[in-house]
Design a protein around this motif. Sequence first.
Motif, short mmCIF file in Angstrom:
data_model
loop_
_atom_site.label_atom_id
_atom_site.label_comp_id
_atom_site.label_asym_id
_atom_site.label_seq_id
_atom_site.Cartn_x
_atom_site.Cartn_y
_atom_site.Cartn_z
N VAL A 101 -5.74 5.11 -9.96
CA VAL A 101 -5.58 3.72 -9.50
C VAL A 101 -4.38 3.63 -8.56
O VAL A 101 -4.45 3.04 -7.48
CB VAL A 101 -5.41 2.76 -10.70
CG1 VAL A 101 -5.03 1.37 -10.20
CG2 VAL A 101 -6.69 2.69 -11.51
N GLU A 102 -3.27 4.23 -8.96
CA GLU A 102 -2.07 4.20 -8.13
C GLU A 102 -2.27 4.96 -6.83
O GLU A 102 -1.84 4.51 -5.75
CB GLU A 102 -0.88 4.77 -8.90
CG GLU A 102 0.41 4.94 -8.09
CD GLU A 102 0.93 3.64 -7.48
OE1 GLU A 102 1.75 3.73 -6.54
OE2 GLU A 102 0.52 2.54 -7.92
N ALA A 103 -2.95 6.10 -6.90
CA ALA A 103 -3.20 6.89 -5.69
C ALA A 103 -4.06 6.11 -4.70
O ALA A 103 -3.78 6.09 -3.50
CB ALA A 103 -3.88 8.20 -6.06
N LEU A 104 -5.10 5.46 -5.18
CA LEU A 104 -5.97 4.68 -4.30
C LEU A 104 -5.22 3.49 -3.71
O LEU A 104 -5.44 3.11 -2.56
CB LEU A 104 -7.20 4.22 -5.07
CG LEU A 104 -8.16 5.35 -5.49
CD1 LEU A 104 -9.23 4.81 -6.44
CD2 LEU A 104 -8.81 6.00 -4.28
N ARG A 105 -4.31 2.91 -4.51
CA ARG A 105 -3.49 1.82 -3.98
C ARG A 105 -2.61 2.33 -2.85
O ARG A 105 -2.46 1.66 -1.81
CB ARG A 105 -2.62 1.25 -5.11
CG ARG A 105 -1.80 0.02 -4.69
CD ARG A 105 -0.74 -0.33 -5.71
NE ARG A 105 0.31 0.69 -5.77
CZ ARG A 105 1.29 0.80 -4.88
NH1 ARG A 105 1.35 -0.04 -3.85
NH2 ARG A 105 2.20 1.73 -5.01
N ARG A 106 -2.05 3.53 -3.01
CA ARG A 106 -1.21 4.11 -1.97
C ARG A 106 -2.01 4.43 -0.70
O ARG A 106 -1.44 4.41 0.40
CB ARG A 106 -0.53 5.38 -2.49
CG ARG A 106 0.49 5.13 -3.59
CD ARG A 106 1.19 6.41 -4.01
NE ARG A 106 2.11 6.18 -5.11
CZ ARG A 106 2.99 7.08 -5.55
NH1 ARG A 106 3.07 8.27 -4.98
NH2 ARG A 106 3.78 6.79 -6.58
#
Length: 253
Positions: A101-106
């Motif tokens: 989730v955090e990677a996709l947000r980045r």
Amino acid sequence: MKPASLSEGRRGPAQIWNSAPQLAHIPIIALTSLVTPGARVVVIAPHPGDEVLACGGLLQLLSTREHPLQLISITDGSASHPGSNVWPARRLSVVRPQESVEALRRLGMPLHSLKWIRGGFLDNALPAREQPMSQFIARYLQPGDVVLTTWRNDGNADHDAVGRASAKACSLVGAQLYELPIWAWHCPAREGAVIPWQRARKVRLDSWSVARKLHAAHAYASQLAGDPQIGLAPMLAQELLERMREPYEIVFV
């Protein structure tokens, strides 16, 4: 290619193909040639994080063109640290999807509109489940979809199995399949199998896309940390991260 074990990758993968002279001669492919305007793109990741390692830059480009996107995570990645008390499977089954989730947000992905399917298949055991996995994938595909997944000869048993299962599902449904190498760049050719250079195409990335892709990869804290107590090296070795600095991604068409 004989599948490489995860432990082989941890020992520090050699830069086997990274300096291959064939790289300079791979044709460039335009995004519109790879994915027709308006087509839905489905990314099939064997483990959380493979979507970034394989095609994080391409995902950014596609999101700016407002292509409908669907991500299928086949496993939860909970077997990445066998025998670890620091990263037990129970913890990883929660942490690794959160890292995605955090990677996709980045990456700047539209999380509000991204359809995300979690397969729940057992990590590090996919070859034995290839047929049901193919049937599962086919349920979420539509005719005309463009599917991105790991190369069926990538050198990791799970990656290879997902590549084969995705190919079967695409053939059944009538979707377009593209395969992407990850571990293959760091593994020697085995048993006569080599990189299929004739199928390779380069998708150009600008410096901003490369930077965001690297930033996204660093969201996977669990994969950047091994477990020194049991001699477990990080899954994301420095050589793999260095390769992500290249201003392109390679797709097998």
